[in-house]
Motif scaffolding. Structure first.
Motif, short mmCIF file in Angstrom:
data_model
loop_
_atom_site.label_atom_id
_atom_site.label_comp_id
_atom_site.label_asym_id
_atom_site.label_seq_id
_atom_site.Cartn_x
_atom_site.Cartn_y
_atom_site.Cartn_z
N ILE A 47 106.26 -2.19 22.22
CA ILE A 47 104.95 -1.62 22.58
C ILE A 47 103.84 -2.38 21.89
O ILE A 47 102.83 -2.75 22.51
N LEU A 48 104.03 -2.66 20.59
CA LEU A 48 102.98 -3.37 19.86
C LEU A 48 102.79 -4.78 20.43
O LEU A 48 101.66 -5.27 20.52
N LEU A 49 103.91 -5.40 20.79
CA LEU A 49 103.82 -6.75 21.36
C LEU A 49 102.97 -6.73 22.63
O LEU A 49 102.04 -7.53 22.80
N TYR A 50 103.30 -5.80 23.52
CA TYR A 50 102.51 -5.68 24.75
C TYR A 50 101.04 -5.35 24.43
O TYR A 50 100.12 -5.92 25.02
N ALA A 51 100.85 -4.39 23.50
CA ALA A 51 99.50 -3.89 23.25
C ALA A 51 98.63 -4.95 22.60
O ALA A 51 97.47 -5.13 22.97
N VAL A 52 99.20 -5.68 21.63
CA VAL A 52 98.37 -6.64 20.89
C VAL A 52 98.39 -8.00 21.58
O VAL A 52 97.37 -8.45 22.11
N VAL A 53 99.55 -8.64 21.61
CA VAL A 53 99.62 -9.99 22.19
C VAL A 53 99.28 -9.95 23.68
O VAL A 53 98.51 -10.78 24.18
N GLY A 54 99.83 -8.95 24.38
CA GLY A 54 99.58 -8.86 25.82
C GLY A 54 98.10 -8.69 26.14
O GLY A 54 97.57 -9.34 27.05
N THR A 55 97.43 -7.84 25.38
CA THR A 55 96.02 -7.61 25.66
C THR A 55 95.20 -8.87 25.36
O THR A 55 94.31 -9.25 26.12
N ILE A 56 95.52 -9.51 24.25
CA ILE A 56 94.78 -10.74 23.91
C ILE A 56 94.99 -11.78 25.01
O ILE A 56 94.05 -12.44 25.47
N TRP A 57 96.24 -11.92 25.42
CA TRP A 57 96.59 -12.83 26.51
C TRP A 57 95.75 -12.54 27.76
O TRP A 57 95.16 -13.44 28.36
N ASN A 58 95.68 -11.28 28.13
CA ASN A 58 94.92 -10.90 29.31
C ASN A 58 93.43 -11.19 29.15
O ASN A 58 92.79 -11.70 30.06
N VAL A 59 92.90 -10.83 27.97
CA VAL A 59 91.46 -11.04 27.74
C VAL A 59 91.11 -12.50 27.93
O VAL A 59 90.21 -12.85 28.70
N PHE A 60 91.87 -13.36 27.23
CA PHE A 60 91.51 -14.78 27.30
C PHE A 60 91.86 -15.37 28.66
O PHE A 60 91.11 -16.18 29.20
N GLY A 61 92.98 -14.94 29.21
CA GLY A 61 93.36 -15.44 30.54
C GLY A 61 92.28 -15.11 31.56
O GLY A 61 91.76 -16.01 32.25
#
Lengths: 578, 578
Positions: A97-111
């Motif tokens: 969950i943390l991986l999705y929430a932190v890394v995933g969100t950052i990935w989406n923001v920058f993407g």
């Protein structure tokens, strides 16, 4: 007429009433909610309301105030989510969950941010004045999956527990990331130059905002538990403390620019266990009921307001920007889930199947949080474009994705939640394995999940319980408590089936003091209540006998004369006597 | 730090928290509440808080906002009072209550107003600038007995039911009179000349304000009952309707300048019976709990605010005016009660004793309503004098009368509330007499209390129940329902005493479908709950076995080694393995 005087509470009450009535209305027609998610229907109601207001006033209806949303509507929903969070699947999957929430969100923001910036470079679209920073800012608010929207849809489709907690947990915990990135980019937008120090400070902030939220939440949660130790003589205000302390934790976190959502969730999860043990059964029913009630009303209001706010002249329409926003939101989320799950699956035995991955990516609904954040943006000349794009993304995800996700789940035959609760045998085996694994980890020196759970449990029973629980001094073995509970249930069932084999309790027996009286029982003994009830029943029946009395005379058969006829008869008699 | 953003909800939450903690604090020391009424303690806390604020800021602490009082703090208390009103004694004494509330209050207003005007004519007191109208206006706000203060004190002294309902009913229903007279004199103060038409219009308003309030209340009450017919599928928002509709009735009445208090009481009394039948048991627990909780918090806040508002520079001190106000309040109330009771006793068999009369006169406490009304006065040069006089009257009645009323009740040996609930036999006889009397009245053509009660009951079962109750189509005989309830209670008691004679319910038995399942039962079957509980219990016990396992080895006796020692042992083992 003095409307001014009562306007504020009157209008608030009317809005809540509208929301509640809308909810009743949908449930009256049973077929509707099974096809269209409630959130869509509510937005639709909001659109109609907004249309009416727009038509009557000839100006945009009021948009949902971001302050009202963040201070009053969001907390009840998150509190409910935190209090009823299934803790086992949550903590089992906390890493993912943390991986999705932190890394995933950052990935989406920058993407999303960078690719929209790319689109802005195409001259034909006339978007060259939207800078990279503005695109990243927009990305930071549009990237985050919304807990309110996710809850509303996923509650209805009943996917398996793990899938549910992955999407839902992500939507809750990404708040910390969203807060940090949104504020970071917003301040960058207003700065003349950006130094690398600022960027590093931003990264450091992640931890402060997230862990700070947890800390604030836990401290309020434990204080709440501690307070309920002393409420034995005034049971009636017990439920209040649960709400007051969780709300305070949210407000305090917001005050210090920490993540309020994370704080209130930690508060609720931290206090639950102890509060439940301290407060009375009825208080607990009230707490649960009110939480559900508040969150469901908040949720309804949010979707109605979303609909209302959509109508109006706040929008600047630009086809390419808006279309590409929707497309990028879909693509980057799908990519993010694929890449992250690849890594997650390498380290886990219990992998996430590709069907599950599809649903995780597809369930990334956007909602009112994006909407409130976009209205909070500082005024600049393209704000209306951002508002339009956000509105379209929300409507697209809630309507198109929200309505098709259920058929897709059926079509893909995604593993569902099991209908029946696990048997006691299963439960015992799961728990037994837990302890076995804790033991193995302990001996092998591998400090894994089970080891820490074990340690926490030990710390809890050794220190926390002694401080936070009222009844710690004379604890009844919990197996005895369960036995009593089952006995009670069994007895009720027997009584209901009429197999008790004893006569009904005689009133004098009910009021006689017994040595086995426990707190529990005293609470369950509504003695004057029963008598009140009896009195009413006897009254009604005696009355009936009196009223139907005349029916048993020589000229009428029982039951063939209407009460009105008796009334007439009596009236005639009375007239004669007068 | 961003305090501005969260200030409003944060401060509200903190005030409520303070109130709740104060309540807990008082109950921790059991001796205190038995000597001093809680209201006095709370005002005392308020005085201290006000003193601190005054000392720190060097200016008057904020006074209680009249709008906040009338719109947010008063309704919960009155709703609670109306919902839990014992309807039998209330309607039995409605004539006497109305006499006290209407005639008694008018008597007090004019008595106090005229005699204070007399005092103002004494040159030595330097009060000649206070006109007759101003004195009457002051009389109209100081004359009314306060329901909040009366409830707070009378709840603790347990006088007999009739005495309680007389004082409490009067304090509630005099609201209509107070509203009319206060507004009348206030508008007279601003008029250049007063015509006799205005005076007659004022008299006519009594009926409009009072009966209008009843009408508004009843219509909202019946709408609420009707709404709860349709909430079967969404039990969770049922309690909301009770609160929303009653609050709307209050606000609507206030909007049309009717009596909000009368409206909310009629609403609560009108809806109670039907709502109770429509909503689920748990919803009803929640409704009752939340009503009590809200009213108790409101009540606490009102007294604390009263204390806080007392401190400061809002007062103009004039010994004669203030002393005579207190004296006249006492004298005119005593006279009023004596005269009115004389007439009441002439028409009743069950007379009001002189002891009761004394307590009625002595229990005429003033409270926050006067206080809010005096602050609502238009600005004129003697407003601060009125504020001072009102404050003194409130503090005098709450502290002196409130603290001495309990010893006086003991001393006079006033008839107390009977400790035990009446036996079923008594209940049956009372009800039987009711019906007998209704029959006698019916035949004799005397349309008295019993006749109307009978008619109302008939109208209710013939029309209202069909419209407002959900289950009307398939009603279970209420005697069967009671039997079931008693059976259930009995079974629980047997189970608790361990006399059930059957084995505990097997889990598979619990989940098997039975044909006798009723709504009630479905609600009482927290199947996943039970299993959760079981799981936890088994976990804890298994865990204990695991942890205490090493104690059963060859070198230690059972129980002589501490868990910490095991931890050490394991730590040593782990170190070795590393």
């Amino acid at each position: 007429l003095d409307y001014q005087h009562v306007q504020v509470p009157f209008e608030i009450t009317l809005w809540i009433m509208l929301a509640s009535l809308a909810k009743i209305g949908f449930h009256l027609y049973n077929k509707l909610p099974s096809v269209v998610p409630e959130s869509c229907l509510l937005i639709f109601v909001g659109l109609i309301m907004g249309g009416i207001i727009y038509g009557l006033n000839d100006r945009s209806p009021p948009v949902m105030d971001s302050d009202i949303f963040f201070l009053y509507l969001l907390p009840p929903i998150v509190l409910d989510a935190g209090y009823f969070m299934p803790s086992r699947p949550f903590f089992e999957n906390i890493g993912t969950i943390l991986l999705y929430a932190v890394v995933g969100t950052i990935w989406n923001v920058f993407g999303i941010g960078f690719s929209l910036y790319g689109i802005c470079q195409v001259k034909a679209f006339r978007l060259q004045d939207v800078s990279l920073l503005h695109n990243l800012l927009f990305g930071s608010l549009i990237a985050a999956v919304d807990p309110v929207a996710v809850l509303a849809v996923f509650e209805e489709i009943h996917v398996n527990e793990k899938l549910h907690i992955l999407v839902f947990g992500e939507s809750l915990l990404n708040d910390a990331v969203t807060v940090v990135l949104y504020k970071l980019f917003r301040s960058f937008c207003e700065m003349p130059t950006i130094k690398s120090v600022d960027v590093f400070a931003g990264v450091g902030k992640f931890f402060v905002v997230g862990l700070g939220g947890v800390l604030v939440g836990l401290s309020f949660g434990f204080t709440a538990a501690f307070t309920t130790r002393f409420t034995k003589d005034i049971r009636v205000i017990e439920p209040l403390f649960v709400f007051l302390y969780s709300y305070l934790s949210y407000l305090t976190a917001e005050m210090f620019h920490l993540s309020g959502i994370v704080a209130i969730i930690s508060c609720a999860m931290g206090m639950k266990r102890y509060v439940e043990a301290n407060i009375s059964l009825k208080s607990h029913t009230t707490v649960k009921y009110f939480m559900k009630m508040w969150s469901s009303v908040s949720d309804t209001l949010i979707f109605i307001f979303l609909g209302v706010s959509t109508i109006g002249e706040n929008h600047e329409w630009n086809w390419p920007y808006i279309c590409f926003t929707v497309i990028f939101c879909l693509i980057w989320r799908a990519l993010g889930v694929l890449v992250l799950t690849f890594f997650v699956n390498r380290f886990h035995v219990n992998t996430i199947t590709s069907k599950d991955q599809f649903i995780i990516a597809y369930g990334g609904l956007r909602g009112a949080i994006c909407f409130s954040l976009v209205f909070l943006l500082p005024d600049f000349h393209r704000k209306k474009l951002f508002i339009a794009a956000t509105t379209v993304v929300i409507l697209f995800t809630v309507f198109i994705q929200g309505m098709t996700i259920r058929p897709l789940v059926d079509l893909l035959a995604v593993k569902r939640k099991r209908e029946s609760a696990p048997t006691v045998g299963e439960q015992i085996h799961i728990r037994f394995l837990d302890h076995l694994l804790a033991g193995i980890e302990d001996i092998s020196g591998h400090w894994g999940q089970y080891y820490w759970k074990d340690k926490l449990e030990y710390f809890n029973s050794k220190y926390l319980q002694k401080i936070l629980l009222r009844e710690y001094d004379q604890p009844k073995s919990s197996i005895v408590l369960l036995y009593e509970k089952l006995e009670r249930k069994h007895a009720i069932e027997l009584a209901q089936a009429g197999q008790l084999g004893h006569g009904p309790a005689h009133p004098s027996f009910l009021s006689s003091d017994r040595t086995v009286i426990t707190d529990q029982k005293l609470e369950d003994t509504p003695n004057p209540d029963v008598l009140d009830n009896m009195q009413e029943i006897l009254a009604r029946n005696l009355y009936r006998i009196r009223r139907t009395g005349p029916a048993y005379n020589r000229h009428t058969l029982p039951g063939d004369s209407e009460p009105t006829e008796h009334a007439k008869e009596i009236l005639i008699l009375r007239h004669k006597s007068l």
